[in-house]
Every structure is written in structure tokens, then in C-alpha cells.
Design a protein around this motif. Structure first.
Motif, PDB file in Angstrom:
ATOM      1  N   THR A  99      -1.643   0.286   1.747  1.00 49.49           N
ATOM      2  CA  THR A  99      -1.230  -0.927   1.030  1.00 49.49           C
ATOM      3  C   THR A  99      -0.711  -2.009   1.970  1.00 49.49           C
ATOM      4  O   THR A  99      -1.080  -3.182   1.848  1.00 49.49           O
ATOM      5  N   SER A 100       0.139  -1.629   2.938  1.00 53.16           N
ATOM      6  CA  SER A 100       0.749  -2.652   3.797  1.00 53.16           C
ATOM      7  C   SER A 100      -0.317  -3.322   4.652  1.00 53.16           C
ATOM      8  O   SER A 100      -0.285  -4.539   4.872  1.00 53.16           O
ATOM      9  N   GLN A 101      -1.309  -2.554   5.086  1.00 52.43           N
ATOM     10  CA  GLN A 101      -2.377  -3.133   5.908  1.00 52.43           C
ATOM     11  C   GLN A 101      -3.278  -4.001   5.055  1.00 52.43           C
ATOM     12  O   GLN A 101      -3.707  -5.076   5.477  1.00 52.43           O
ATOM     13  N   ALA A 102      -3.580  -3.537   3.800  1.00 57.23           N
ATOM     14  CA  ALA A 102      -4.449  -4.320   2.913  1.00 57.23           C
ATOM     15  C   ALA A 102      -3.784  -5.660   2.625  1.00 57.23           C
ATOM     16  O   ALA A 102      -4.433  -6.712   2.630  1.00 57.23           O
ATOM     17  N   ALA A 103      -2.426  -5.665   2.403  1.00 51.93           N
ATOM     18  CA  ALA A 103      -1.697  -6.907   2.123  1.00 51.93           C
ATOM     19  C   ALA A 103      -1.757  -7.816   3.347  1.00 51.93           C
ATOM     20  O   ALA A 103      -1.971  -9.023   3.243  1.00 51.93           O
ATOM     21  N   ARG A 104      -1.598  -7.225   4.539  1.00 50.38           N
ATOM     22  CA  ARG A 104      -1.629  -8.009   5.778  1.00 50.38           C
ATOM     23  C   ARG A 104      -3.003  -8.676   5.948  1.00 50.38           C
ATOM     24  O   ARG A 104      -3.109  -9.849   6.257  1.00 50.38           O
ATOM     25  N   LEU A 105      -4.071  -7.904   5.654  1.00 44.70           N
ATOM     26  CA  LEU A 105      -5.425  -8.452   5.817  1.00 44.70           C
ATOM     27  C   LEU A 105      -5.665  -9.577   4.805  1.00 44.70           C
ATOM     28  O   LEU A 105      -6.219 -10.608   5.131  1.00 44.70           O
ATOM     29  N   ILE A 119      -2.494   7.398  -5.991  1.00 44.68           N
ATOM     30  CA  ILE A 119      -2.859   6.632  -4.797  1.00 44.68           C
ATOM     31  C   ILE A 119      -1.869   5.474  -4.598  1.00 44.68           C
ATOM     32  O   ILE A 119      -1.344   5.270  -3.498  1.00 44.68           O
ATOM     33  N   ALA A 120      -1.574   4.755  -5.707  1.00 43.69           N
ATOM     34  CA  ALA A 120      -0.662   3.604  -5.604  1.00 43.69           C
ATOM     35  C   ALA A 120       0.749   4.073  -5.239  1.00 43.69           C
ATOM     36  O   ALA A 120       1.415   3.453  -4.398  1.00 43.69           O
ATOM     37  N   SER A 121       1.201   5.184  -5.833  1.00 45.57           N
ATOM     38  CA  SER A 121       2.578   5.626  -5.572  1.00 45.57           C
ATOM     39  C   SER A 121       2.721   6.195  -4.160  1.00 45.57           C
ATOM     40  O   SER A 121       3.829   6.326  -3.654  1.00 45.57           O
ATOM     41  N   ARG A 155      -6.963   8.155 -14.424  1.00 46.20           N
ATOM     42  CA  ARG A 155      -5.820   7.241 -14.410  1.00 46.20           C
ATOM     43  C   ARG A 155      -4.682   7.818 -13.559  1.00 46.20           C
ATOM     44  O   ARG A 155      -3.925   7.090 -12.921  1.00 46.20           O
ATOM     45  N   GLU A 156      -4.555   9.141 -13.593  1.00 46.90           N
ATOM     46  CA  GLU A 156      -3.536   9.826 -12.779  1.00 46.90           C
ATOM     47  C   GLU A 156      -3.821   9.619 -11.290  1.00 46.90           C
ATOM     48  O   GLU A 156      -2.909   9.421 -10.480  1.00 46.90           O
ATOM     49  N   LEU A 157      -5.107   9.613 -10.957  1.00 48.75           N
ATOM     50  CA  LEU A 157      -5.504   9.428  -9.563  1.00 48.75           C
ATOM     51  C   LEU A 157      -5.114   8.031  -9.069  1.00 48.75           C
ATOM     52  O   LEU A 157      -4.602   7.871  -7.958  1.00 48.75           O
ATOM     53  N   GLU A 158      -5.330   7.018  -9.937  1.00 47.20           N
ATOM     54  CA  GLU A 158      -4.948   5.643  -9.557  1.00 47.20           C
ATOM     55  C   GLU A 158      -3.449   5.572  -9.282  1.00 47.20           C
ATOM     56  O   GLU A 158      -2.997   4.971  -8.302  1.00 47.20           O
ATOM     57  N   LEU A 159      -2.674   6.213 -10.176  1.00 47.45           N
ATOM     58  CA  LEU A 159      -1.217   6.192 -10.051  1.00 47.45           C
ATOM     59  C   LEU A 159      -0.775   6.919  -8.780  1.00 47.45           C
ATOM     60  O   LEU A 159       0.102   6.449  -8.040  1.00 47.45           O
ATOM     61  N   LEU A 215       2.733  17.704  -6.481  1.00 47.87           N
ATOM     62  CA  LEU A 215       2.849  16.282  -6.146  1.00 47.87           C
ATOM     63  C   LEU A 215       3.428  16.094  -4.745  1.00 47.87           C
ATOM     64  O   LEU A 215       2.972  15.239  -3.974  1.00 47.87           O
ATOM     65  N   GLU A 216       4.410  16.929  -4.390  1.00 46.33           N
ATOM     66  CA  GLU A 216       5.053  16.787  -3.082  1.00 46.33           C
ATOM     67  C   GLU A 216       4.040  17.004  -1.943  1.00 46.33           C
ATOM     68  O   GLU A 216       4.053  16.280  -0.945  1.00 46.33           O
ATOM     69  N   SER A 217       3.169  18.003  -2.100  1.00 44.92           N
ATOM     70  CA  SER A 217       2.157  18.240  -1.040  1.00 44.92           C
ATOM     71  C   SER A 217       1.198  17.056  -0.947  1.00 44.92           C
ATOM     72  O   SER A 217       0.802  16.650   0.148  1.00 44.92           O
ATOM     73  N   LEU A 218       0.825  16.503  -2.113  1.00 39.68           N
ATOM     74  CA  LEU A 218      -0.082  15.350  -2.097  1.00 39.68           C
ATOM     75  C   LEU A 218       0.587  14.160  -1.410  1.00 39.68           C
ATOM     76  O   LEU A 218      -0.029  13.471  -0.600  1.00 39.68           O
ATOM     77  N   ARG A 219       1.888  13.959  -1.706  1.00 40.01           N
ATOM     78  CA  ARG A 219       2.629  12.868  -1.047  1.00 40.01           C
ATOM     79  C   ARG A 219       2.650  13.066   0.471  1.00 40.01           C
ATOM     80  O   ARG A 219       2.468  12.129   1.239  1.00 40.01           O
ATOM     81  N   GLN A 220       2.907  14.327   0.880  1.00 42.45           N
ATOM     82  CA  GLN A 220       2.961  14.617   2.329  1.00 42.45           C
ATOM     83  C   GLN A 220       1.613  14.328   2.990  1.00 42.45           C
ATOM     84  O   GLN A 220       1.540  13.805   4.096  1.00 42.45           O
ATOM     85  N   LEU A 221       0.537  14.697   2.276  1.00 48.38           N
ATOM     86  CA  LEU A 221      -0.795  14.447   2.838  1.00 48.38           C
ATOM     87  C   LEU A 221      -1.020  12.938   3.025  1.00 48.38           C
ATOM     88  O   LEU A 221      -1.409  12.497   4.108  1.00 48.38           O
ATOM     89  N   PHE A 222      -0.741  12.128   1.999  1.00 51.24           N
ATOM     90  CA  PHE A 222      -0.954  10.677   2.121  1.00 51.24           C
ATOM     91  C   PHE A 222      -0.073  10.086   3.230  1.00 51.24           C
ATOM     92  O   PHE A 222      -0.497   9.190   3.956  1.00 51.24           O
ATOM     93  N   GLU A 223       1.147  10.615   3.362  1.00 42.71           N
ATOM     94  CA  GLU A 223       2.049  10.117   4.407  1.00 42.71           C
ATOM     95  C   GLU A 223       1.475  10.447   5.795  1.00 42.71           C
ATOM     96  O   GLU A 223       1.471   9.611   6.705  1.00 42.71           O
TER      97      GLU A 223
END
Ligand SMILES: C[S@@+](CC[C@H](N)C(=O)[O-])C[C@H]1O[C@@H](n2cnc3c(N)ncnc32)[C@H](O)[C@@H]1O
Length: 260
Positions: free
Chosen positions: A249-255, A216-218, A210-214, A115-123
């Protein structure tokens, strides 16, 4: 019988896993619609990067394997297109600029087991995405029948025509670990004369829908579309792939705010 590390042998990679016309056309069409600059993480031998660059987009490819990058450069040279290739880890890179499209294609994300590597990739992706940018990746939709196969069961995947060796048969056996959700697959390339001409293994994580949705959102992204294959079919229980289009997420909310 010799065992190879697949990514040290780009010929073998292209022979067994070369991108299909459907995958190439899905990514090149998105590249055409979104426009550059484009960053492909884990770009491998440039199966997608070179066609996207041929379409006129400015393309950067990052991969951890020097052998795969060398092959990507050779393909770009042969096609007379410009690509920028960078050796690096997709979890920890800093290119100091932003891209309208970031891609992680052909199950490459599944090389990250923790999970940590996946988080680093998204960051890292977030730091490199332009305000209206998109992240697109595809991963397998886990098939519970496949995951429950006995490790000793060896099944034939496909036949490949090879200029020197004639018809080659590709076979696979696999072992799923339900705790780590990682599948170790062993591949055997067989000719008429030699049953195991080449042998290599891959260890890929499984990510359930469902894990993938979680995930991506997290990691601060919104899943804007999920297709079930590379022709754009809706995602269903029996889809072979999860082809995901995401926005920060922050950009999608801004748009959304600027529209309402
Ligand atoms: C399945 S291949 C995908 C190649 C390419 N995207 C394609 O569609 O043909 C996976 C690639 O991921 C690369 N890779 C694996 N772990 C990586 C990491 N942590 N950072 C960057 N690249 C990585 C491998 O070297 C390999 O080229």
C-alpha cells in the motif's frame, strides 16, 4: 494401505499435483514481464521456479520441506539452470534482500489457517519486496457445493498415466469445518490391482472473495488485479481460482503521488 505425508514424497506430489501448462505459462510470463530477482515462497519441487529460472530470471525458492527442496534442486540441475533454494517457514524468514516479484503459488497460502500466520506472511513479504515490487498468489475460489459434500462421498478427480503402474485413478473425499474454514481432503491413488495404492490428506483453509479483499487491505497491500483463472479471465462468481496481483500500500500510494 499406507498413508504418506504428501510433502515427504515429491514423486507423489508431482504425479498428482504437478503444475499444468497454463499455470506454468501464467507465472513464467509474469516473471518475464517483471524481471528478477524473483522469490517463490513454498516453491515445492520447483514446478514453477525452474521454468522461471530457465527464462533468465534470478530465482530464489523457499520451502519448509527438505524433500521438496531436494527435488527442486534435482530439476534445476537436470535443466542446467541456477536457482538458490532455502529451507524455511514462509511466515518467518529473513533473506536480507529485496525482490521485484514474490510468488506464493498453487494454493500454498491456504496452508496458513490462522489470521496471525497470514499477517506474518504478508509482513515478511513486505520486508522482501522492492519499492516497485509485486506479490502474486493464487488460491481456490471456494465452491459452496463442494464444501457441502458429505465426508463419506468419494469422487473421482482424474486418471493419470504412470510408467510402472499403468493408469492410476485419483479419488477425493472431503470434510469442511465452517468454524475454522478449513477443508480436510483425503486423496486415494488407485490402480487396476489396488484400490488404495497411496493415500494422503491435506488440510487447506478457504478464503472467500470479500474476506480476501479485507485480508489483503488489513495486511497493508492493495489488490491491483484479480483473475479467475490462469489465462487472465476476469474474476467471477464461478471462477475456479482467485489469482491475485498485489502491491505494498505505501509503495502504491507513493507511485500514485509521483504520477499525479
Ligand atoms: C501445493 S505445494 C506448492 C508447490 C509449488 N509452489 C508448486 O506450484 O508446485 C505447497 C508447498 O508448501 C510448502 N509449505 C507448507 N507450509 C509451509 C510453510 N509454512 N513455509 C514454507 N513452505 C511451506 C510445502 O512443503 C509444499 O512444498
Amino acid at each position: 494401505m499406507s498413508e504418506f505425508s504428501l510433502y515427504d514424497d515429491p514423486d507423489l506430489y508431482d504425479l498428482v499435483f504437478g503444475a499444468t501448462p497454463a499455470v506454468i505459462s501464467f507465472y513464467t510470463e509474469h516473471a518475464r514481464q517483471v524481471g528478477g530477482p524473483i522469490l517463490e515462497l513454498a516453491c515445492g519441487t520447483g514446478e514453477l521456479l525452474v521454468p522461471m529460472a530457465r527464462g533468465g530470471s534470478a530465482c530464489v525458492g523457499l520451502d519448509i520441506s527438505p524433500a521438496m527442496l531436494a527435488r527442486a534442486q534435482a530439476k534445476a540441475d537436470a535443466a542446467a539452470v541456477q536457482v538458490e533454494l532455502v529451507q524455511g517457514d514462509m511466515c518467518s524468514f529473513d533473506l536480507g534482500r529485496q525482490f521485484r516479484l514474490v510468488l506464493v503459488a498453487s494454493n500454498s497460502l491456504l496452508h496458513l489457517h490462522e489470521l496471525e500466520s497470514l499477517r506474518q506472511l504478508f509482513e515478511a513479504v513486505r520486508r522482501h519486496l522492492a519499492p516497485d515490487g509485486q506479490l502474486i498468489f493464487d488460491v481456490t475460489n471456494p465452491d459452496i457445493h463442494g464444501l457441502s459434500r458429505a465426508p463419506a462421498e468419494r469422487r473421482q478427480l482424474e486418471d493419470i498415466e504412470h510408467a510402472d503402474w499403468g493408469v492410476l485413478s485419483v479419488e477425493e473425499s472431503s470434510e469442511y469445518d465452517a468454524v475454522s474454514q478449513v477443508t480436510r481432503s483425503r486423496y486415494y491413488v488407485c490402480s487396476a490391482e489396488r484400490r488404495n495404492l497411496r493415500k494422503f490428506s491435506l488440510r487447506l483453509r478457504n478464503i472467500f472473495p470479500r474476506e480476501l479483499e479485507l485480508l489483503i487491505a488489513s495486511c497493508g497491500f492493495v489488490l491491483t488485479s484479480r483473475f479467475g483463472d490462469f489465462t487472465g479471465s476476469p474474476f467471477t462468481a464461478t471462477s475456479p481460482h482467485q489469482v491475485c496481483v498485489c502491491a505494498d500500500t505505501s509503495q502504491a500510494a507513493r507511485l500514485t503521488k509521483s504520477i499525479t
